[in-house]
Design an enzyme around this catalytic site. Structure first.
Site, PDB file in Angstrom:
ATOM      1  N   GLY A  59       0.826  -1.185   0.000  1.00 27.86           N
ATOM      2  CA  GLY A  59       0.000   0.000   0.000  1.00 27.86           C
ATOM      3  C   GLY A  59       0.863   1.239   0.000  1.00 27.86           C
ATOM      4  O   GLY A  59       2.040   1.203   0.389  1.00 27.86           O
ATOM      5  N   CYS A  60       0.292   2.364  -0.436  1.00 30.08           N
ATOM      6  CA  CYS A  60       1.109   3.579  -0.521  1.00 30.08           C
ATOM      7  C   CYS A  60       1.499   4.066   0.873  1.00 30.08           C
ATOM      8  O   CYS A  60       2.643   4.471   1.104  1.00 30.08           O
ATOM      9  CB  CYS A  60       0.381   4.657  -1.302  1.00 30.08           C
ATOM     10  SG  CYS A  60      -1.218   5.115  -0.623  1.00 30.08           S
ATOM     11  N   TYR A  61       0.559   4.038   1.821  1.00 32.57           N
ATOM     12  CA  TYR A  61       0.893   4.511   3.166  1.00 32.57           C
ATOM     13  C   TYR A  61       1.961   3.631   3.811  1.00 32.57           C
ATOM     14  O   TYR A  61       2.927   4.159   4.387  1.00 32.57           O
ATOM     15  CB  TYR A  61      -0.363   4.558   4.031  1.00 32.57           C
ATOM     16  CG  TYR A  61      -1.342   5.647   3.667  1.00 32.57           C
ATOM     17  CD1 TYR A  61      -0.945   6.984   3.621  1.00 32.57           C
ATOM     18  CD2 TYR A  61      -2.668   5.357   3.390  1.00 32.57           C
ATOM     19  CE1 TYR A  61      -1.853   7.985   3.298  1.00 32.57           C
ATOM     20  CE2 TYR A  61      -3.582   6.349   3.074  1.00 32.57           C
ATOM     21  CZ  TYR A  61      -3.173   7.666   3.026  1.00 32.57           C
ATOM     22  OH  TYR A  61      -4.064   8.658   2.716  1.00 32.57           O
TER      23      TYR A  61
END
Lengths: 336, 336, 336, 336
Positions: free
Chosen positions: C142-144
């Site tokens: 995921g980006c986070y």
């Protein structure tokens, strides 16, 4: 290759493009301030590690080309000095864009190196490719003339422009690395601002080039007075020229399509749209110009749009395109 | 007072302005969806606690006025029904803006209540204040015609407009509560997008009104074909009409100033600028229109700018201004 | 190489990066809608001329790799089918990111292909480079988690994280090609919006990876409960994770610098800052992550920042980085 | 009523709010530059026609109140001088916000009028309403403390805060009328930038006020060290404080709701949300603060959000709220 004046938006982007260019070697970036700092400290996105240094022409042995990104009037003496040392120059300023010294003096004041005017070639690549190939001084066009002239050239060449209004919109990067009410996000961010009403210096540049494109000698002697108006809108990079043409005779959709297709079918950086107008986001951070033209049956006018990134095709990437042409490289080298 | 169609941007803002209005009492907000939800759940900024309900005209006893914020063609039947119950209406749609049924049919299709066309008054307050005072149906103008006509009215009244290009720019709220590529921040946010090239429905509205303003009867019979072009730019609220006028005779700065000062010196919501053009931020979330006109000695044309907030003076606050006039209140009530 | 699910932001960008990649050959882009349209019609900026087609795995002979850009739960069956045909996959969904099936079921529901969980490698390149090289299924992070884990890994490996708050901010592209109140410029444009309070699905992904990095086996059995909170802010691409670490023992500036320098001195895509925190614009449209960590003498905590472009290093360019590793290419191929 | 220092964002907005206030009479706006220009020339949106003049305290006979909008250290001497002439002051600077002189000296340096510290009342209206009513010097809070303290006060009063991280985000107007890289749209526009890492001067202000709210005397002697971090995000006005609280004992949703409802049920300018967190657009250009708190069962922490407009409730409209209280007017006068 060097970039002189690399602290402004245009010079810094030119340095970025040349630094990552597969064939050119960028060896120096110069400035009058921030000396010793790596360019990437000022422009982290561009990741050019070269440190800013003073321009000292006598130390430029072995350099064959330069991009000069100075303000007008400041540029011409440096261009001249570099030229005299055998360095080929792409000048981003307005100093060598106008053919007519009278025009320059009217809009900009005294010219510091009028002697070089005749030598310079106007660097709108698509219009003057052959002359650029052999030029030692290329006057990179203004961003507005780039977008407008690419939108209008097929009409101009056909002698179809009787009257012309150009309404141009540009992102805030067009104001440059200038810190004032024009660029403060709280003042520019939810705003649309016309500026230089009836007084923008890109006007004579557009007029001269349209006259050169016109078919009949007669037209060149009495160039069209162009109504040009610029606006700042709240984005970073991007520029649209909306051109409203009163034509010399009725022009239909089929003729328009043929004129524009013939002009741009083989241009690597002009994307001709056929079904609708461009948004500037489509060309963001590219050297492309997107062009669309439509005939308005209701008014009889032709509307032509040119969309570019003002810092790229409008300034720095067109400089690289011109350097590619000047040095016999593929025109798209380093630009895709 | 009710607002019919309060879930869209225009209706919701009208409800907000009427809810906080010192003299009007907003008693209902209607919609076809979101029934039972308080309007402030959809529009937290507006803090109108009324719950959305279906419009049931038979239950409107005691209501003396309504703002109708429906799409065109959907609005006319409801306007008619309200009118027949003795309710005075400000209609935000295009259904009653055009005087000519032929024009309506050409641009919008069949008219659901053509019988009422003659009764409606065009609600650009500054141009038709007296007729609005006595009207039962007020057709609130389009946002672009509002900005353009206020910029152009002094020239039109003087019979000075020989040819006309209007280049208009608007924030994304102009697209309304519509969820698509046009309004997605990632697609609209760093973009400038022309739309409806040579085909915007505000064109005939501007043409009709300019013809009405023209001094000579002859001019009215052959109205000017106006070149109108709209663009979306990345802000929320704000609209600028840049108008390029080829004049019927030379017009100088002094005459321009006199024409505009005479027209607007006493208008509470027109701010005439004398030294430079307006930015739209200056009128954000107000009912003001800022106007500036300049003569271009180079081209001989006149450039006139009108800046408004497209949702306020361009739509909902002008509706309130009209209601103020219709009910004999101070024109600025609830708008300052 | 194919991209399955190319109409969303992530798949389209992956297609763009692979289309211009010097070594990979993109041969198909698939989708369930917009069939037959060239991808460049949907995403003009990306200039990928391939037409969208249905994914028909039986026709994939000769394809050796795929990027799958489907929603979670929809991705796993396709990943499995491609895998069974010998195609190596980078999966952009969450389906194979978690090692613990219980975690997956708690946060996402039933897993369509739990049998493949053990085979997948977590694709944060900097943390799992060797395993990625040999993997057939790479679960792109995921980006986070990408931004947070790169900011925190040096502390985690040193066993220094006793308690942790992560406050993350992301541009609107993080909401994807979704058309609603979240992405409408008029609603998102001048807004800051926290979302999924105490409920973001990236939480277990961060917790699992931090536990894996921890030095002592004991720590892995009782993973830290991470306070993770996401916010949307009004830009297009860009993401910042601000991480507030209560440390297990006092940590000073010198130790911090040593830990981070040791971790990242030789990473091609991690830029360690030493004098101040990053802004996300510095990494826009790049595969870089900028990291900065500081000890706060006042509170005793450590603050660590990770800045990425959520669509690039946070999603699609990291997928390409992983593909480079999987196929033995230079890790930076096509990414500079 | 006068506003001293009206050229900055805060002073100009205070002047705007007082100019349109139904009970106060704004008679002068002062500055050290732009003398003689009407304030509306600098801030067209605010439409305050008063011309800027020098502050000459000896000419202030008949003035009973002033808003002082100077930088810290510059404000205190003027506040003292006005106070000595019997003028009641709301000071927007930090000079009188801290009770502890040691704290002031540590974060700001020498205090020019430490003798007045004891006289000043901290102007967070909701927390110190009664003291404000009788105060002659009201120290208007910082914008971050306003948002954070309103989000946290119910927890602080209940003695529930054991540890605290505050991550705050603010629009670019928070940087003020400052022209540099921080505010240039091309640099700030697509950016998220943390600043003053582990060093923001609003930290001691929050710590002092939280200690004052704590129930037990013991807590006040050893105030909590607060982890406060600020970020600039690309909008104009708006601010969100996201507060992560490690509690002294488990706190459930029901208790949270009761604590917050009891605190804010009757506050005219605090809007307590119960179903989800606020976006800052909901309070734009209002004096409202929207508050939301949630218990995170996963981590055991409490997350509390406070959303304000940094220039309004965070600065200038709260100054008007305080003036209303000081002069016995309805607290909402001129603010709705």
């Amino acid at each position: 290759m060097i970039v002189a004046g690399a602290t402004g938006f245009a010079g810094a982007l030119a340095a970025h493009l040349l630094w990552r260019h597969p064939q050119f070697e960028l060896v120096a970036v110069t400035a009058r301030s921030e000396l010793g700092r790596p360019l990437c400290a000022l422009y982290p996105r561009y990741r050019v590690p070269l440190a800013l240094e003073l321009l000292e022409p006598e130390r430029l042995a072995g350099i064959d080309a330069a991009v000069v990104a100075y303000p007008h009037a400041a540029a011409a003496p440096t261009v001249g000095e570099l030229r005299e040392r055998g360095i080929r120059v792409v000048d981003l300023s307005a100093d060598f864009r106008l053919r007519s010294l009278a025009n320059y003096e009217q809009w900009y004041g005294e010219h510091p190196r009028a002697d070089l005017l005749g030598e310079a070639v106007y660097g709108l690549t698509e219009l003057h490719r052959e002359a650029i190939a052999g030029a030692d001084i290329v006057a990179n066009p203004g961003c507005y003339p780039t977008a407008a002239l690419l939108a209008l050239a097929p009409l101009a060449r056909a002698g179809l422009i009787a009257d012309l209004v150009i309404d141009a919109k540009q992102g805030i990067s067009g104001a440059g690395r200038v810190f004032d009410e024009t660029t403060h996000l709280s003042m520019a961010g939810e705003n649309i601002v016309p500026y230089k009403v009836a007084a923008h210096r890109h006007t004579p540049e557009i007029e001269e080039q349209l006259a050169l494109l016109a078919p009949a000698a007669g037209d060149r002697h009495k160039p069209l007075a162009v109504q040009f108006q610029a606006h700042l809108v709240p984005l970073d990079e991007g520029e649209l020229a909306s051109c409203y043409v009163t034509t010399t005779r009725p022009v239909g959709a089929a003729e328009l399509r043929e004129l524009y297709t013939r002009a741009y079918a083989h241009e690597p950086f002009v994307e001709l749209l056929l079904s609708g107008p461009p948004g500037v986001l489509e060309v963001r951070e590219t050297n492309y110009c997107r062009v669309f033209a439509a005939a308005d049956a209701h008014t009889g006018k032709v509307i032509a749009f040119g969309a570019i990134d003002n810092l790229w095709k409008g300034t720095s990437s067109q400089a690289v395109q011109n350097l590619n042409v000047m040095f016999g490289l593929p025109e798209t080298a380093g630009l895709q």
